[in-house]
Design a protein around this motif. Structure first.
Motif, PDB file in Angstrom:
ATOM      1  N   ARG A  98      32.329 -42.081 -26.079  1.00  0.00           N
ATOM      2  CA  ARG A  98      33.581 -42.569 -26.655  1.00  0.00           C
ATOM      3  C   ARG A  98      33.306 -43.683 -27.665  1.00  0.00           C
ATOM      4  NH1 ARG A  98      38.228 -41.062 -25.053  1.00  0.00           N
ATOM      5  NH2 ARG A  98      39.188 -43.093 -25.229  1.00  0.00           N
ATOM      6  N   TRP A  99      32.208 -43.578 -28.432  1.00  0.00           N
ATOM      7  CA  TRP A  99      31.826 -44.600 -29.403  1.00  0.00           C
ATOM      8  C   TRP A  99      32.906 -44.855 -30.438  1.00  0.00           C
ATOM      9  CZ3 TRP A  99      31.623 -43.720 -34.611  1.00  0.00           C
ATOM     10  CH2 TRP A  99      31.681 -42.389 -35.015  1.00  0.00           C
ATOM     11  N   PHE A 100      33.731 -43.825 -30.678  1.00  0.00           N
ATOM     12  CA  PHE A 100      34.783 -43.956 -31.677  1.00  0.00           C
ATOM     13  C   PHE A 100      35.971 -44.769 -31.177  1.00  0.00           C
ATOM     14  CE2 PHE A 100      37.393 -40.940 -29.460  1.00  0.00           C
ATOM     15  CZ  PHE A 100      36.487 -40.071 -28.891  1.00  0.00           C
ATOM     16  N   SER A 101      35.987 -45.078 -29.888  1.00  0.00           N
ATOM     17  CA  SER A 101      37.087 -45.853 -29.300  1.00  0.00           C
ATOM     18  C   SER A 101      36.961 -47.316 -29.686  1.00  0.00           C
ATOM     19  CB  SER A 101      37.059 -45.719 -27.784  1.00  0.00           C
ATOM     20  OG  SER A 101      37.967 -46.593 -27.199  1.00  0.00           O
ATOM     21  N   ARG A 102      38.068 -47.982 -29.875  1.00  0.00           N
ATOM     22  CA  ARG A 102      38.068 -49.410 -30.187  1.00  0.00           C
ATOM     23  C   ARG A 102      37.846 -50.260 -28.940  1.00  0.00           C
ATOM     24  NH1 ARG A 102      40.352 -50.828 -35.276  1.00  0.00           N
ATOM     25  NH2 ARG A 102      40.987 -48.972 -36.372  1.00  0.00           N
ATOM     26  N   SER A 103      37.870 -49.661 -27.781  1.00  0.00           N
ATOM     27  CA  SER A 103      37.698 -50.444 -26.546  1.00  0.00           C
ATOM     28  C   SER A 103      36.256 -50.722 -26.242  1.00  0.00           C
ATOM     29  CB  SER A 103      38.339 -49.711 -25.379  1.00  0.00           C
ATOM     30  OG  SER A 103      37.776 -48.437 -25.223  1.00  0.00           O
ATOM     31  N   ARG A 162      36.118 -43.737 -39.108  1.00  0.00           N
ATOM     32  CA  ARG A 162      37.014 -43.107 -40.089  1.00  0.00           C
ATOM     33  C   ARG A 162      36.401 -41.812 -40.626  1.00  0.00           C
ATOM     34  NH1 ARG A 162      37.551 -48.412 -41.636  1.00  0.00           N
ATOM     35  NH2 ARG A 162      36.178 -48.125 -43.416  1.00  0.00           N
ATOM     36  N   ALA A 163      35.104 -41.845 -40.897  1.00  0.00           N
ATOM     37  CA  ALA A 163      34.434 -40.639 -41.389  1.00  0.00           C
ATOM     38  C   ALA A 163      34.509 -39.530 -40.344  1.00  0.00           C
ATOM     39  CB  ALA A 163      32.976 -40.953 -41.744  1.00  0.00           C
ATOM     40  N   ASP A 164      34.317 -39.894 -39.083  1.00  0.00           N
ATOM     41  CA  ASP A 164      34.384 -38.894 -38.016  1.00  0.00           C
ATOM     42  C   ASP A 164      35.789 -38.327 -37.899  1.00  0.00           C
ATOM     43  OD1 ASP A 164      33.247 -37.392 -35.839  1.00  0.00           O
ATOM     44  OD2 ASP A 164      34.324 -38.719 -34.481  1.00  0.00           O
ATOM     45  N   THR A 198      26.108 -37.484 -33.014  1.00  0.00           N
ATOM     46  CA  THR A 198      25.272 -37.432 -31.810  1.00  0.00           C
ATOM     47  C   THR A 198      24.432 -38.689 -31.665  1.00  0.00           C
ATOM     48  OG1 THR A 198      25.230 -35.022 -31.858  1.00  0.00           O
ATOM     49  CG2 THR A 198      23.474 -36.117 -30.625  1.00  0.00           C
ATOM     50  N   ARG A 199      23.853 -39.175 -32.759  1.00  0.00           N
ATOM     51  CA  ARG A 199      23.050 -40.405 -32.695  1.00  0.00           C
ATOM     52  C   ARG A 199      23.899 -41.587 -32.241  1.00  0.00           C
ATOM     53  NH1 ARG A 199      19.038 -41.418 -37.457  1.00  0.00           N
ATOM     54  NH2 ARG A 199      18.261 -42.904 -35.926  1.00  0.00           N
ATOM     55  N   LEU A 200      25.119 -41.680 -32.754  1.00  0.00           N
ATOM     56  CA  LEU A 200      26.009 -42.773 -32.335  1.00  0.00           C
ATOM     57  C   LEU A 200      26.437 -42.597 -30.878  1.00  0.00           C
ATOM     58  CD1 LEU A 200      28.059 -43.126 -35.620  1.00  0.00           C
ATOM     59  CD2 LEU A 200      26.420 -44.774 -34.687  1.00  0.00           C
ATOM     60  N   GLU A 201      26.717 -41.364 -30.472  1.00  0.00           N
ATOM     61  CA  GLU A 201      27.079 -41.112 -29.074  1.00  0.00           C
ATOM     62  C   GLU A 201      25.933 -41.449 -28.138  1.00  0.00           C
ATOM     63  OE1 GLU A 201      28.407 -37.074 -28.724  1.00  0.00           O
ATOM     64  OE2 GLU A 201      30.301 -37.504 -29.733  1.00  0.00           O
ATOM     65  N   HIS A 207      23.375 -57.937 -27.058  1.00  0.00           N
ATOM     66  CA  HIS A 207      24.703 -58.421 -26.665  1.00  0.00           C
ATOM     67  C   HIS A 207      25.417 -57.547 -25.637  1.00  0.00           C
ATOM     68  CE1 HIS A 207      24.609 -61.477 -29.819  1.00  0.00           C
ATOM     69  NE2 HIS A 207      24.084 -60.548 -30.602  1.00  0.00           N
ATOM     70  N   GLY A 208      24.961 -56.310 -25.474  1.00  0.00           N
ATOM     71  CA  GLY A 208      25.579 -55.424 -24.494  1.00  0.00           C
ATOM     72  C   GLY A 208      26.957 -54.932 -24.872  1.00  0.00           C
ATOM     73  N   ARG A 209      27.278 -54.944 -26.154  1.00  0.00           N
ATOM     74  CA  ARG A 209      28.601 -54.499 -26.617  1.00  0.00           C
ATOM     75  C   ARG A 209      28.508 -54.031 -28.063  1.00  0.00           C
ATOM     76  NH1 ARG A 209      30.481 -58.395 -29.985  1.00  0.00           N
ATOM     77  NH2 ARG A 209      29.608 -60.467 -29.754  1.00  0.00           N
ATOM     78  N   ILE A 210      29.570 -53.372 -28.506  1.00  0.00           N
ATOM     79  CA  ILE A 210      29.667 -52.912 -29.890  1.00  0.00           C
ATOM     80  C   ILE A 210      30.047 -54.108 -30.769  1.00  0.00           C
ATOM     81  CG2 ILE A 210      30.973 -51.427 -31.459  1.00  0.00           C
ATOM     82  CD1 ILE A 210      31.300 -49.468 -29.152  1.00  0.00           C
ATOM     83  N   PRO A 211      29.448 -54.251 -31.942  1.00  0.00           N
ATOM     84  CA  PRO A 211      29.812 -55.360 -32.831  1.00  0.00           C
ATOM     85  C   PRO A 211      31.268 -55.275 -33.282  1.00  0.00           C
ATOM     86  CG  PRO A 211      28.141 -53.945 -33.841  1.00  0.00           C
ATOM     87  CD  PRO A 211      28.415 -53.403 -32.498  1.00  0.00           C
ATOM     88  N   GLN A 212      31.859 -56.420 -33.484  1.00  0.00           N
ATOM     89  CA  GLN A 212      33.264 -56.506 -33.879  1.00  0.00           C
ATOM     90  C   GLN A 212      33.371 -56.852 -35.365  1.00  0.00           C
ATOM     91  OE1 GLN A 212      35.748 -55.823 -31.547  1.00  0.00           O
ATOM     92  NE2 GLN A 212      33.910 -55.196 -30.438  1.00  0.00           N
ATOM     93  N   ARG A 213      34.282 -56.195 -36.059  1.00  0.00           N
ATOM     94  CA  ARG A 213      34.432 -56.455 -37.493  1.00  0.00           C
ATOM     95  C   ARG A 213      35.032 -57.817 -37.777  1.00  0.00           C
ATOM     96  NH1 ARG A 213      39.656 -54.913 -39.929  1.00  0.00           N
ATOM     97  NH2 ARG A 213      41.036 -54.475 -38.198  1.00  0.00           N
TER      98      ARG A 213
END
Length: 93
Positions: A88-93, A66-68, A79-82, A41-47
């Motif tokens: 900026r994986w933690f960003s909602r954008s 939240r854990a971060d 690091t794996r998520l980054e 999909h080329g994007r982060i999944p949305q809740r």
């Protein structure tokens, strides 16, 4: 007092346990699902997605954020998520 400390103290006072962190195999399996989703999909999944699989992944990403922010996500997992989602994986954008 910052929000993370407020949440920790609130949980302690209320007697609510901290959410369980996944073991390494569970975490790796979810990262693999996330990688497949992002690749497709080329994007982060949305809740709030209508697709239940995407919504579950979106909720999981939010839990990792939240854990971060609460200091409960280890450097290796961050690091794996980054590496997968960018610095900026933690960003909602």
């Amino acid at each position: 007092m910052d929000n993370a400390m407020w949440r920790i103290l609130s949980r302690q006072i209320a007697g609510i346990d901290e959410p369980r962190q996944l073991d390494d195999n569970e975490f790796a399996a979810l990262v693999a699902r996330l990688e497949a989703f992002v690749g497709e999909h080329g994007r982060i999944p949305q809740r709030a997605a209508k697709d239940p699989d995407e919504a579950r992944l979106g909720l999981w990403i939010e839990a990792q954020r939240r854990a971060d922010h609460g200091g409960r996500l280890c450097d290796e997992r961050r690091t794996r998520l980054e590496d997968l989602l960018g610095p900026r994986w933690f960003s909602r954008s």
